[in-house]
Design a protein around this motif. Structure first.
Motif, short mmCIF file in Angstrom:
data_model
loop_
_atom_site.label_atom_id
_atom_site.label_comp_id
_atom_site.label_asym_id
_atom_site.label_seq_id
_atom_site.Cartn_x
_atom_site.Cartn_y
_atom_site.Cartn_z
N MET A 65 0.80 -1.22 0.00
CA MET A 65 0.00 0.00 0.00
C MET A 65 0.84 1.27 0.00
N GLY A 66 2.08 1.18 0.46
CA GLY A 66 2.89 2.38 0.66
C GLY A 66 3.09 3.26 -0.56
N PRO A 67 3.51 2.69 -1.71
CA PRO A 67 3.78 3.55 -2.86
C PRO A 67 2.56 4.35 -3.32
N SER A 68 1.39 3.70 -3.39
CA SER A 68 0.20 4.42 -3.85
C SER A 68 -0.27 5.42 -2.79
N MET A 69 -0.07 5.11 -1.51
CA MET A 69 -0.44 6.06 -0.47
C MET A 69 0.45 7.30 -0.52
N ALA A 70 1.74 7.10 -0.77
CA ALA A 70 2.65 8.24 -0.89
C ALA A 70 2.26 9.13 -2.06
N ARG A 71 1.93 8.50 -3.18
CA ARG A 71 1.51 9.26 -4.36
C ARG A 71 0.22 10.03 -4.09
N LEU A 72 -0.73 9.37 -3.44
CA LEU A 72 -2.00 10.01 -3.12
C LEU A 72 -1.78 11.19 -2.19
N ALA A 73 -0.97 11.01 -1.15
CA ALA A 73 -0.71 12.09 -0.21
C ALA A 73 -0.08 13.29 -0.91
N ALA A 86 -10.45 -24.63 -9.67
CA ALA A 86 -11.48 -24.71 -8.64
C ALA A 86 -11.17 -23.79 -7.47
N ILE A 87 -12.19 -23.11 -6.99
CA ILE A 87 -12.06 -22.16 -5.89
C ILE A 87 -12.59 -22.82 -4.62
N ASP A 88 -11.79 -22.80 -3.57
CA ASP A 88 -12.14 -23.40 -2.28
C ASP A 88 -13.16 -22.51 -1.58
N LEU A 89 -14.33 -23.05 -1.30
CA LEU A 89 -15.39 -22.26 -0.66
C LEU A 89 -15.46 -22.47 0.85
N THR A 90 -14.47 -23.14 1.44
CA THR A 90 -14.52 -23.34 2.89
C THR A 90 -14.70 -22.02 3.61
N THR A 91 -13.92 -21.01 3.20
CA THR A 91 -14.14 -19.64 3.67
C THR A 91 -14.87 -18.90 2.55
N GLU A 92 -16.19 -18.86 2.63
CA GLU A 92 -16.96 -18.32 1.51
C GLU A 92 -17.27 -16.84 1.66
N ASN A 93 -17.04 -16.28 2.83
CA ASN A 93 -17.42 -14.88 3.04
C ASN A 93 -16.22 -14.04 3.44
N VAL A 94 -16.13 -12.85 2.86
CA VAL A 94 -15.01 -11.94 3.08
C VAL A 94 -15.49 -10.50 3.12
N ASN A 95 -14.65 -9.63 3.70
CA ASN A 95 -14.78 -8.17 3.55
C ASN A 95 -13.63 -7.68 2.70
N VAL A 96 -13.86 -6.71 1.84
CA VAL A 96 -12.77 -6.07 1.11
C VAL A 96 -13.04 -4.57 1.02
N ILE A 97 -11.98 -3.81 0.78
CA ILE A 97 -12.09 -2.38 0.52
C ILE A 97 -11.07 -2.03 -0.55
N TRP A 98 -11.45 -1.20 -1.49
CA TRP A 98 -10.54 -0.78 -2.54
C TRP A 98 -9.34 -0.05 -1.94
N GLN A 99 -8.15 -0.37 -2.41
CA GLN A 99 -6.94 0.18 -1.81
C GLN A 99 -6.93 1.70 -1.80
N GLY A 100 -7.42 2.32 -2.85
CA GLY A 100 -7.46 3.78 -2.88
C GLY A 100 -8.27 4.35 -1.75
#
Length: 339
Positions: free
Chosen positions: A39-47, A220-234
């Motif tokens: 995350m550092g390089p894009s955060m530095a550019r954004l700042a 094939a995608i393993d569905l054992t962990t089927e639920n997640v949270n995500v947030i766009w890096q920006g």
């Protein structure tokens, strides 16, 4: 084709009006410790971009070992000041200028198994040394949702009121990092915000890229962990920078992620539509997952600007047009804490 991707990336790096306004109220220069991570390089550019658009003269300083690649030169070329430093070298750490705003990004995750001592040194010992050196600064200290317990997928995720229950040495060391920053925040009156992230995604890496690559490869995608949270890096970068206005003593703990509890199956199906592929799945979903409730974050900063459908569209386009990938998997499906 590549110029189109560069234009897309440039558009996604545009700072929000809220970030520009917040930076006007944050006095002094800004230092990113561990700027060489994901995350550092894009955060530095954004700042830097937000500072310029605000008409300010603050410096953005990026600190990393810069042991390989061209990142140091790339950051210097756009106006980020850089300092090559091994943060575990205490003499080198003591030479860092004591700027008033610190984003603490340094940490160690992958390779923990078999390298536990280094993991604890990076994630628990080093935060104490940093907290002492920058005791007069505001510190946004990155942590991880891995410190929290797995909960039933019907519970809506874990909020800040729930006690941590880390599984495995990586997660335990992350809780150690939180506790050390909390201790020094109380001891020295240092304003701190513990930024508990779960999971940032970008077109080069992250949960969405991992699922998309599997769909494209008909793996094939393993569905054992089927639920997640995500947030766009920006959006995650914006929240980190804006969090400098919300550092407190004693330290504030803030969960940071998107508002949805997402289905891995649903994400894969959306990529399948874009790639004209039928996703393949294995295993039955477990009743629990590592899920954050970030409603306190959304109260402070609003909902993320980039929606999950936009993030899926951007990621699909990036892969189809041959954009660069970092091949730094999150291991979001890991349930026993073995990293």
């Amino acid at each position: 084709m590549q110029s189109n991707l560069q234009q897309l990336e440039e558009a996604l790096l545009a700072p929000s009006a809220a970030l520009i306004e917040d930076l006007k109220h944050i006095e002094g220069d800004l230092m990113l410790l561990g700027v060489g991570g994901k995350m550092g390089p894009s955060m530095a550019r954004l700042a830097l971009r937000a500072i310029r658009e605000a008409g300010l003269t603050k410096k953005v300083i990026g600190v990393s070992r810069f042991s390989s690649g061209t990142l140091q030169q790339e950051l210097e070329a756009i106006g980020v000041e850089t300092i090559a430093c091994d943060l575990l070298d205490d003499a080198a750490l003591q030479q860092l200028p004591r700027v008033p705003n610190i984003i603490y990004l340094a940490g160690y995750k992958f390779g923990t198994s078999g390298n536990e001592d280094f993991t604890w040194a990076m994630n628990t010992f080093l935060p104490g040394r940093v907290a002492m050196h920058f005791k007069d600064a505001r510190i946004v200290a990155f942590s991880s949702g891995n410190v929290l317990p797995f909960v039933p997928v019907t519970d809506g995720g874990v909020s800040e009121e729930t006690a941590p229950a880390p599984i495995g040495e990586y997660a335990q060391s992350c809780l150690g990092r939180e506790r050390i920053f909390q201790y020094f925040s109380k001891k020295n009156g240092t304003p701190v915000l513990i930024y508990r992230l779960n999971y940032a995604v970008d077109f080069r890496y992250g949960v969405l890229v991992e699922i998309a690559k599997s769909v494209l490869a008909e793996k094939a995608i393993d569905l054992t962990t089927e639920n997640v949270n995500v947030i766009w890096q920006g959006d995650a970068n914006e929240i980190a920078l804006r969090s400098l206005r919300h550092c407190t003593s004693p330290a504030t703990v803030l969960n940071v992620t998107g508002p949805e509890i997402l289905s891995v199956r649903w994400i894969a199906q959306r990529f399948g539509e874009r790639f004209n592929k039928v996703p393949q799945f294995i295993n039955q979903p477990a009743p629990t997952a590592l899920l954050n409730n970030a409603s306190a974050c959304h109260k402070l900063f609003g909902y993320p600007r980039t929606s999950i459908r936009e993030a899926i569209d951007i990621t699909a386009r990036w892969l189809l047009e041959g954009g660069e990938l970092w091949n730094k998997d999150t291991h979001f499906q890991e349930r026993k804490g073995n990293f």
